[in-house]
Enzyme design. Structure first.
Site, PDB file in Angstrom:
ATOM      1  N   MET A  32      72.674  -7.790  -1.619  1.00 30.18           N
ATOM      2  CA  MET A  32      71.723  -6.853  -2.230  1.00 30.18           C
ATOM      3  C   MET A  32      72.337  -5.457  -2.270  1.00 30.18           C
ATOM      4  O   MET A  32      71.618  -4.460  -2.369  1.00 30.18           O
ATOM      5  CB  MET A  32      70.403  -6.847  -1.454  1.00 30.18           C
ATOM      6  CG  MET A  32      69.719  -8.209  -1.492  1.00 30.18           C
ATOM      7  SD  MET A  32      67.928  -8.160  -1.282  1.00 30.18           S
ATOM      8  CE  MET A  32      67.786  -7.411   0.312  1.00 30.18           C
ATOM      9  N   HIS A  36      78.446  -2.943   3.708  1.00 34.87           N
ATOM     10  CA  HIS A  36      79.105  -2.454   4.928  1.00 34.87           C
ATOM     11  C   HIS A  36      80.167  -3.478   5.309  1.00 34.87           C
ATOM     12  O   HIS A  36      80.381  -4.463   4.571  1.00 34.87           O
ATOM     13  CB  HIS A  36      78.079  -2.220   6.037  1.00 34.87           C
ATOM     14  CG  HIS A  36      77.157  -3.391   6.267  1.00 34.87           C
ATOM     15  ND1 HIS A  36      77.607  -4.591   6.774  1.00 34.87           N
ATOM     16  CD2 HIS A  36      75.831  -3.562   6.027  1.00 34.87           C
ATOM     17  CE1 HIS A  36      76.594  -5.438   6.865  1.00 34.87           C
ATOM     18  NE2 HIS A  36      75.501  -4.846   6.408  1.00 34.87           N
ATOM     19  N   HIS A  39      79.508  -7.247   4.950  1.00 27.70           N
ATOM     20  CA  HIS A  39      79.648  -7.832   3.608  1.00 27.70           C
ATOM     21  C   HIS A  39      81.117  -8.024   3.252  1.00 27.70           C
ATOM     22  O   HIS A  39      81.499  -9.028   2.647  1.00 27.70           O
ATOM     23  CB  HIS A  39      79.011  -6.914   2.555  1.00 27.70           C
ATOM     24  CG  HIS A  39      77.540  -6.720   2.692  1.00 27.70           C
ATOM     25  ND1 HIS A  39      76.980  -5.540   3.144  1.00 27.70           N
ATOM     26  CD2 HIS A  39      76.501  -7.550   2.431  1.00 27.70           C
ATOM     27  CE1 HIS A  39      75.669  -5.651   3.156  1.00 27.70           C
ATOM     28  NE2 HIS A  39      75.349  -6.861   2.735  1.00 27.70           N
ATOM     29  N   ASP A  79      79.424   3.335  -4.568  1.00 23.97           N
ATOM     30  CA  ASP A  79      80.131   3.126  -3.304  1.00 23.97           C
ATOM     31  C   ASP A  79      80.422   1.632  -3.090  1.00 23.97           C
ATOM     32  O   ASP A  79      81.509   1.258  -2.628  1.00 23.97           O
ATOM     33  CB  ASP A  79      79.279   3.690  -2.149  1.00 23.97           C
ATOM     34  CG  ASP A  79      79.994   3.535  -0.822  1.00 23.97           C
ATOM     35  OD1 ASP A  79      81.110   4.058  -0.713  1.00 23.97           O
ATOM     36  OD2 ASP A  79      79.460   2.862   0.072  1.00 23.97           O
ATOM     37  N   ASP A  80      79.463   0.773  -3.453  1.00 28.36           N
ATOM     38  CA  ASP A  80      79.665  -0.676  -3.304  1.00 28.36           C
ATOM     39  C   ASP A  80      80.856  -1.135  -4.134  1.00 28.36           C
ATOM     40  O   ASP A  80      81.700  -1.910  -3.661  1.00 28.36           O
ATOM     41  CB  ASP A  80      78.415  -1.453  -3.772  1.00 28.36           C
ATOM     42  CG  ASP A  80      77.200  -1.195  -2.901  1.00 28.36           C
ATOM     43  OD1 ASP A  80      77.363  -0.648  -1.793  1.00 28.36           O
ATOM     44  OD2 ASP A  80      76.083  -1.521  -3.344  1.00 28.36           O
ATOM     45  N   GLN A  83      84.163  -0.191  -2.579  1.00 29.45           N
ATOM     46  CA  GLN A  83      84.509  -1.055  -1.440  1.00 29.45           C
ATOM     47  C   GLN A  83      84.976  -2.436  -1.910  1.00 29.45           C
ATOM     48  O   GLN A  83      85.903  -3.013  -1.354  1.00 29.45           O
ATOM     49  CB  GLN A  83      83.296  -1.242  -0.532  1.00 29.45           C
ATOM     50  CG  GLN A  83      82.895  -0.017   0.247  1.00 29.45           C
ATOM     51  CD  GLN A  83      81.864  -0.396   1.303  1.00 29.45           C
ATOM     52  OE1 GLN A  83      82.098  -1.255   2.152  1.00 29.45           O
ATOM     53  NE2 GLN A  83      80.719   0.248   1.258  1.00 29.45           N
ATOM     54  N   LYS A 152      74.158 -13.309  10.619  1.00 27.54           N
ATOM     55  CA  LYS A 152      73.134 -12.396  11.140  1.00 27.54           C
ATOM     56  C   LYS A 152      71.766 -12.848  10.644  1.00 27.54           C
ATOM     57  O   LYS A 152      70.781 -12.801  11.379  1.00 27.54           O
ATOM     58  CB  LYS A 152      73.383 -10.946  10.718  1.00 27.54           C
ATOM     59  CG  LYS A 152      72.363 -10.020  11.382  1.00 27.54           C
ATOM     60  CD  LYS A 152      72.562  -8.581  11.025  1.00 27.54           C
ATOM     61  CE  LYS A 152      72.161  -8.288   9.614  1.00 27.54           C
ATOM     62  NZ  LYS A 152      70.703  -8.417   9.372  1.00 27.54           N
ATOM     63  N   SER A 188      73.946  -3.838   9.580  1.00 30.65           N
ATOM     64  CA  SER A 188      72.860  -4.182   8.655  1.00 30.65           C
ATOM     65  C   SER A 188      72.586  -2.983   7.763  1.00 30.65           C
ATOM     66  O   SER A 188      72.703  -1.831   8.213  1.00 30.65           O
ATOM     67  CB  SER A 188      71.588  -4.492   9.467  1.00 30.65           C
ATOM     68  OG  SER A 188      70.440  -4.456   8.639  1.00 30.65           O
ATOM     69  N   SER A 189      72.216  -3.260   6.525  1.00 34.36           N
ATOM     70  CA  SER A 189      71.853  -2.156   5.630  1.00 34.36           C
ATOM     71  C   SER A 189      70.669  -1.379   6.194  1.00 34.36           C
ATOM     72  O   SER A 189      70.549  -0.175   5.997  1.00 34.36           O
ATOM     73  CB  SER A 189      71.504  -2.697   4.245  1.00 34.36           C
ATOM     74  OG  SER A 189      72.633  -3.359   3.721  1.00 34.36           O
ATOM     75  N   ARG A 190      69.800  -2.079   6.919  1.00 33.14           N
ATOM     76  CA  ARG A 190      68.598  -1.413   7.457  1.00 33.14           C
ATOM     77  C   ARG A 190      68.924  -0.518   8.664  1.00 33.14           C
ATOM     78  O   ARG A 190      68.059   0.244   9.095  1.00 33.14           O
ATOM     79  CB  ARG A 190      67.506  -2.429   7.776  1.00 33.14           C
ATOM     80  CG  ARG A 190      66.923  -3.045   6.491  1.00 33.14           C
ATOM     81  CD  ARG A 190      65.667  -3.853   6.729  1.00 33.14           C
ATOM     82  NE  ARG A 190      64.991  -4.181   5.484  1.00 33.14           N
ATOM     83  CZ  ARG A 190      65.096  -5.340   4.830  1.00 33.14           C
ATOM     84  NH1 ARG A 190      65.871  -6.288   5.291  1.00 33.14           N
ATOM     85  NH2 ARG A 190      64.440  -5.542   3.700  1.00 33.14           N
TER      86      ARG A 190
HETATM   87  O1  PAF Z   1      71.021 -11.613   2.568  1.00 33.88           O
HETATM   88  C1  PAF Z   1      70.794 -10.982   1.523  1.00 33.88           C
HETATM   89  O2  PAF Z   1      71.348  -9.917   1.279  1.00 33.88           O
HETATM   90  C2  PAF Z   1      69.811 -11.541   0.523  1.00 33.88           C
HETATM   91  O3  PAF Z   1      68.743 -12.153   1.145  1.00 33.88           O
HETATM   92  C3  PAF Z   1      70.472 -12.497  -0.507  1.00 33.88           C
HETATM   93  C4  PAF Z   1      71.040 -13.744   0.163  1.00 33.88           C
HETATM   94  C5  PAF Z   1      71.575 -11.772  -1.243  1.00 33.88           C
HETATM   95  C6  PAF Z   1      69.431 -12.968  -1.526  1.00 33.88           C
HETATM   96  O4  PAF Z   1      68.872 -11.898  -2.206  1.00 33.88           O
END
Ligand code: PAF
Length: 283
Positions: A32, A36, A39, A79-80, A83, A152, A188-190
């Site tokens: 999504m 980071h 990913h 930025d994505d 990377q 995760k 995590s993005s969050r």
């Molecule tokens: O893990 C995520 O970032 C999302 O849930 C995914 C797998 C890309 C689906 O939108």
């Protein structure tokens, strides 16, 4: 690195690669965005298993519930892309909501049964329906040989494996190890929602999982529940809101005395951020 916003352009590019090379292996890393190091580790794994690596960037509205952070979810495309270029991705697929869902809300649903109703599914009852739907669509659009997901999101990974098996996609699904900050916090993005004081206490989540693992490794089965309750209390006493802290086997079923592969999973609110973490335990 090529970037496509439409399914037709993406598929035309992939078809031309498939025409050029028999048995071309395509790897997919669904994301999504707001990328980071976690990913990027998925991209690196994909490159080891595929000739062409496709990374999708799509903030999927169907997996956000009412009142959740769909609108405010961080969107950092430039930025994505930088990377991903450095990481050696070949193709980025960044569709609009309308491209992915010309009919919205979509009529077709993907329900994942009991596995989607435990853990995160209790507080996010429609979340995994949306994940299953968008991942199923991405599988059909890209037709990858291999797809990489982070451990995760352990429950998500289990649900995607089930989707792959029960809908016969035949894709090799690889679960990638969690990438952590030096102090143990799972990336995590969050984490971006954490204020400095909350960021300072967030590593307690992983520290707690490590302590649970150490205790479980030396405990009898009858004591598992007490161990889990003790650490749940400890987190609550620190002023954190524990959404869940659970011990399952690696198929996400309640553990039995015969299970050797366990996993402790948690979701904890640290300020505004709801953070996930888990730790596998092999007895
Ligand atoms: O893990 C995520 O970032 C999302 O849930 C995914 C797998 C890309 C689906 O939108």
């Amino acid at each position: 690195m090529k970037i496509f916003n439409t399914i037709a352009e993406l598929q035309s590019e992939l078809n031309s690669h498939r025409d050029e090379k028999i048995a071309l292996k395509v790897g997919l890393v669904p994301t999504m965005g707001n990328l980071h190091k976690g990913h990027i580790s998925l991209v690196n794994i994909a490159r080891q298993h595929a000739d062409i690596v496709v990374v999708s960037i799509f903030v999927n509205p169907t997996q956000f519930g009412v009142g959740e952070d769909f609108d405010s979810y961080p969107r950092t495309l430039d930025d994505d892309l930088a990377q991903l270029k450095t990481a050696g991705a070949d193709i980025v697929f960044a569709p609009s909501v309308n491209e992915m869902y010309p009919t919205y809300p979509p009529n077709v649903q993907v329900l994942s049964g009991g596995m989607a109703q435990i853990l995160c599914g209790k507080s996010r009852p429609t979340h995994f329906d949306g994940v299953g739907l968008v991942v199923g669509k991405l599988f059909n659009i890209v037709r990858p040989d291999v797809a990489i997901f982070g451990k995760k999101d352990y429950q998500q990974l289990a649900i995607i494996r089930q989707l792959n098996d029960e809908l016969n996609f035949g894709i090799k699904i690889i679960g990638a190890e969690i990438v952590r900050a030096d102090d143990g916090l799972a990336l995590s993005s969050r984490n971006g929602y954490l204020t400095p004081d909350k960021r300072a206490i967030a590593p307690v989540i992983n520290q707690t999982l490590q302590k649970i693992k150490a205790d479980i490794l030396t405990a009898d089965f009858e004591n598992y529940a007490n161990i889990m309750q003790k650490y749940h209390n400890d987190l609550t006493n620190l002023g954190l809101t524990v959404d869940y802290l659970e011990l399952y086997n690696d198929r996400l079923q309640a553990p039995t005395p015969d299970d050797k592969n366990l996993v402790v999973l948690t979701a904890v609110f640290v300020g505004k951020a709801r953070l996930l973490d888990n730790l596998e335990i092999t007895l």
